[in-house]
Design an enzyme around this catalytic site. Structure first.
Site, PDB file in Angstrom:
ATOM      1  N   LYS A 269      -2.587   6.791   2.307  1.00 42.92           N
ATOM      2  CA  LYS A 269      -3.894   6.412   1.765  1.00 42.92           C
ATOM      3  C   LYS A 269      -4.604   7.648   1.232  1.00 42.92           C
ATOM      4  CE  LYS A 269      -5.063   2.561   4.869  1.00 42.92           C
ATOM      5  NZ  LYS A 269      -5.169   1.510   3.861  1.00 42.92           N
ATOM      6  N   ARG A 343       0.914  -6.998   7.767  1.00 46.08           N
ATOM      7  CA  ARG A 343       1.651  -8.252   7.606  1.00 46.08           C
ATOM      8  C   ARG A 343       3.052  -8.152   8.223  1.00 46.08           C
ATOM      9  NH1 ARG A 343       0.942  -7.861   1.218  1.00 46.08           N
ATOM     10  NH2 ARG A 343      -0.945  -6.828   1.969  1.00 46.08           N
TER      11      ARG A 343
HETATM   12  N1  BES Z   1      -5.671  -1.812   7.002  1.00 45.98           N
HETATM   13  C1  BES Z   1      -5.549  -1.997   5.604  1.00 45.98           C
HETATM   14  C2  BES Z   1      -6.592  -2.974   5.037  1.00 45.98           C
HETATM   15  C3  BES Z   1      -8.028  -2.529   5.090  1.00 45.98           C
HETATM   16  C4  BES Z   1      -8.615  -1.920   3.984  1.00 45.98           C
HETATM   17  C5  BES Z   1      -8.801  -2.766   6.207  1.00 45.98           C
HETATM   18  C6  BES Z   1      -9.940  -1.554   4.026  1.00 45.98           C
HETATM   19  C7  BES Z   1     -10.125  -2.375   6.244  1.00 45.98           C
HETATM   20  C8  BES Z   1     -10.692  -1.787   5.153  1.00 45.98           C
HETATM   21  C9  BES Z   1      -4.159  -2.559   5.252  1.00 45.98           C
HETATM   22  O1  BES Z   1      -3.138  -2.191   6.100  1.00 45.98           O
HETATM   23  C10 BES Z   1      -3.828  -2.031   3.899  1.00 45.98           C
HETATM   24  O2  BES Z   1      -3.732  -0.865   3.773  1.00 45.98           O
HETATM   25  N2  BES Z   1      -3.714  -2.928   2.929  1.00 45.98           N
HETATM   26  C11 BES Z   1      -3.438  -2.539   1.589  1.00 45.98           C
HETATM   27  C12 BES Z   1      -2.409  -3.484   1.028  1.00 45.98           C
HETATM   28  C13 BES Z   1      -1.803  -3.016  -0.255  1.00 45.98           C
HETATM   29  C14 BES Z   1      -0.938  -1.799  -0.026  1.00 45.98           C
HETATM   30  C15 BES Z   1      -0.987  -4.148  -0.825  1.00 45.98           C
HETATM   31  C16 BES Z   1      -4.736  -2.615   0.790  1.00 45.98           C
HETATM   32  O3  BES Z   1      -5.559  -3.500   1.085  1.00 45.98           O
HETATM   33  O4  BES Z   1      -4.945  -1.801  -0.061  1.00 45.98           O
HETATM   34 ZN    ZN Z   2      -2.239  -0.321   5.583  1.00 46.64          ZN
END
Ligand code: BES
Ligand code: ZN
Ligand code: ZN
Length: 488
Positions: A269, A343
């Site tokens: 991230k 997921r």
């Molecule tokens: N934990 C994150 C989702 C999230 C984002 C929670 C912001 C709280 C605040 C999840 O694991 C994630 O990173 N999702 C990605 C998915 C993408 C890679 C398809 C996302 O939402 O960007």
């Molecule tokens: Zn994630």
């Protein structure tokens, strides 16, 4: 928290403060309760039109002589539009002022509102009070002072249980908030397992089973293990069982995403998205909180809570974008993006429930996608379900609790986005409809069990204090599920 009751206004005990509700009358503030406390003092700001009873209006007055040292006048706005959530919110406003002043004990007048059932009024007053009277300052040098004693005025013996129940429910919410707010260094998979074990020690009706890495390996939960590979900490697979209705076959399985830190893994991230990722176990915290509440209330339901838990970290052993991994169900998953890890661990937990637990319904709660925050903001959770009945019941629970949900489509055509050339399915479907494709991914592991997925990535923490929530962990979703379970 010491809780007292007083049937009549005159029988109340002395206290630091009396909280009095007002609504917005034709051209002046009007009392929203039958009692007429401290008329001469209260009339001064009202006559001067300094206080109109508007929503969000609050005023503190000092009493030269009387049972209370101070009065907090708080506005509820247009009485006709008042609902349970606004009652919770006006209590939050008053409590927040009490916290600011370091007020230790309060008397609360229950408002009289014609169009809301008295039990619901008492419930909302109690919930608003308890939910707002919370702080998380473990890591601050200066601790804030909370109210330690409260008297509810106008609650007779038969209605005391409403307040007691609200108190128990909010204790569960505090647990969730504490877990979400805590450092990722402290709230590890092991720590979540200990919370589960503590619950089973405290409540004989709750049985805990914790699987560590070796057992998870034996069971072949390879998606959970893959996500875990970059972490220095062992994963955990936590199970809690509660049988409140042995005669019934009805069985709810509640699953919470327990990523105790989400760096994204090799699909790292950006740092601006990482600093909140200690909250990525909010789903896990919520389902543990629900179990605490269900056990403390002794609800007549059968409930199993599952928490797959690990960090999602980066390291020489991290699982790799582009590689294919096998799930507990046997289905293989091409991992396009290691940041779509929630997921994956949920898929293993869902398949486990489907195969072994004979569930009547599965509910999963997860901070699954950033996209849900874009779609619905931080006050509405995304609800994805294959069951009309569950959708209806959750919508009803949503109104009763002020924990809003909005049904989102499990749009079959979008499943195409998850097609893989090399495996049975891939874990992301691209940027478009990100929350929907995440839910569709989960759905493929559910088979035909009635199921709902709640995406709480937006609602599980607030960036800033709002209403009866402080910044960070809200505990949102727990009261919703408890209400849902109770009404089954
Ligand atoms: N934990 C994150 C989702 C999230 C984002 C929670 C912001 C709280 C605040 C999840 O694991 C994630 O990173 N999702 C990605 C998915 C993408 C890679 C398809 C996302 O939402 O960007
Ligand atoms: Zn994630
Ligand atoms: Zn995550």
């Amino acid at each position: 928290m010491k809780i007292f009751y007083s049937k009549s206004f005159n029988a109340r005990k002395n206290s630091d403060c009396l909280i009095i509700p007002f609504y917005e009358g034709k051209n002046k503030a009007e009392l929203a309760c039958d009692e007429k406390p401290y008329e001469s003092i209260i009339n001064i700001p009202i006559k001067a039109k300094d206080f109109l009873g508007r929503e969000d209006e609050v005023l503190i007055l000092y009493v030269p002589k009387g049972k209370e040292k101070r009065l907090i006048l708080v506005g509820v706005g247009n009485i006709k539009k008042l609902d349970m959530e606004e009652i919770r919110n006006y209590l939050a406003l008053a409590v927040s002022l009490c916290k600011e002043k370091g007020i230790d004990n309060v008397n609360i007048l229950i408002p009289q509102i014609k169009h809301i059932d008295k039990k619901d009024v008492i419930r909302s007053v109690a919930e608003g009070f308890f939910l707002a009277n919370y702080s998380f300052d473990k890591n601050k040098s200066k601790k804030s002072k909370l109210i330690s004693s409260v008297t509810f005025i106008g609650v007779d013996d038969k209605d005391k249980e409403i307040v007691e129940k609200a108190n128990k429910i909010c204790e569960g919410v505090y647990l969730i908030r504490d877990l979400v707010n805590g450092n990722a260094d402290d709230i590890t998979p092991d720590a979540l397992a200990n919370v589960a074990k503590d619950l089973s020690k405290k409540y004989t009706s709750v049985k805990a089973t914790v699987w560590k890495k070796d057992r998870i390996q034996k069971e072949k939960m390879d998606l959970l293990l893959s996500v875990n590979r970059g972490s220095a900490l062992e994963p955990a697979f936590i199970q809690l069982k509660y049988e409140g209705n042995k005669k019934s076959k009805d069985h709810t399985v509640l699953i919470g995403k327990g990523i105790t830190y989400d760096s994204g893994g090799l699909s790292l991230k950006p740092s601006t998205s990482m600093d909140t990722m200690r909250t990525d176990m909010a789903g896990a915290a919520t389902v543990l909180g629900v179990m605490k509440i269900v056990a403390s209330l002794g609800l007549k339901v059968n409930l199993t809570v599952l928490v797959p838990s690990t960090e999602n970290m980066i390291g020489p052993d991290s699982y790799k974008p582009g590689d294919t991994y096998q799930s507990y169900s046997g289905k293989t998953v091409e991992v396009i993006n290691t940041d779509a890890e929630g997921r994956l661990i949920l898929a293993d937990a869902i398949s486990y429930a489907v195969k072994n637990l004979n569930p009547t319904r599965i509910i999963d709660m997860a901070t699954l996608t950033g996209a849900i925050l874009v779609a619905l903001g931080d006050e509405i959770s995304g609800m994805f379900t294959n069951s009309e009945e569950i959708a209806q019941r959750l919508e009803d629970a949503s109104y009763a609790t002020g924990e809003w949900v909005c049904r989102m489509p499990l749009f079959e055509k979008y499943k195409e986005m998850l097609k893989s050339e090399i495996a049975d399915i891939k874990n992301v479907g691209g940027r478009d409809a990100g929350s929907i494709t995440a839910a569709l991914f989960l759905e493929t592991f559910v088979k035909d069990v009635p199921w709902v997925h709640l995406d709480i990535a937006g609602t599980s923490y607030f960036k800033k204090k709002k209403g009866y929530h402080l910044a960070f962990g809200t505990g949102m979703g727990a009261r919703l599920i408890v209400e849902f379970l109770e009404k089954l």
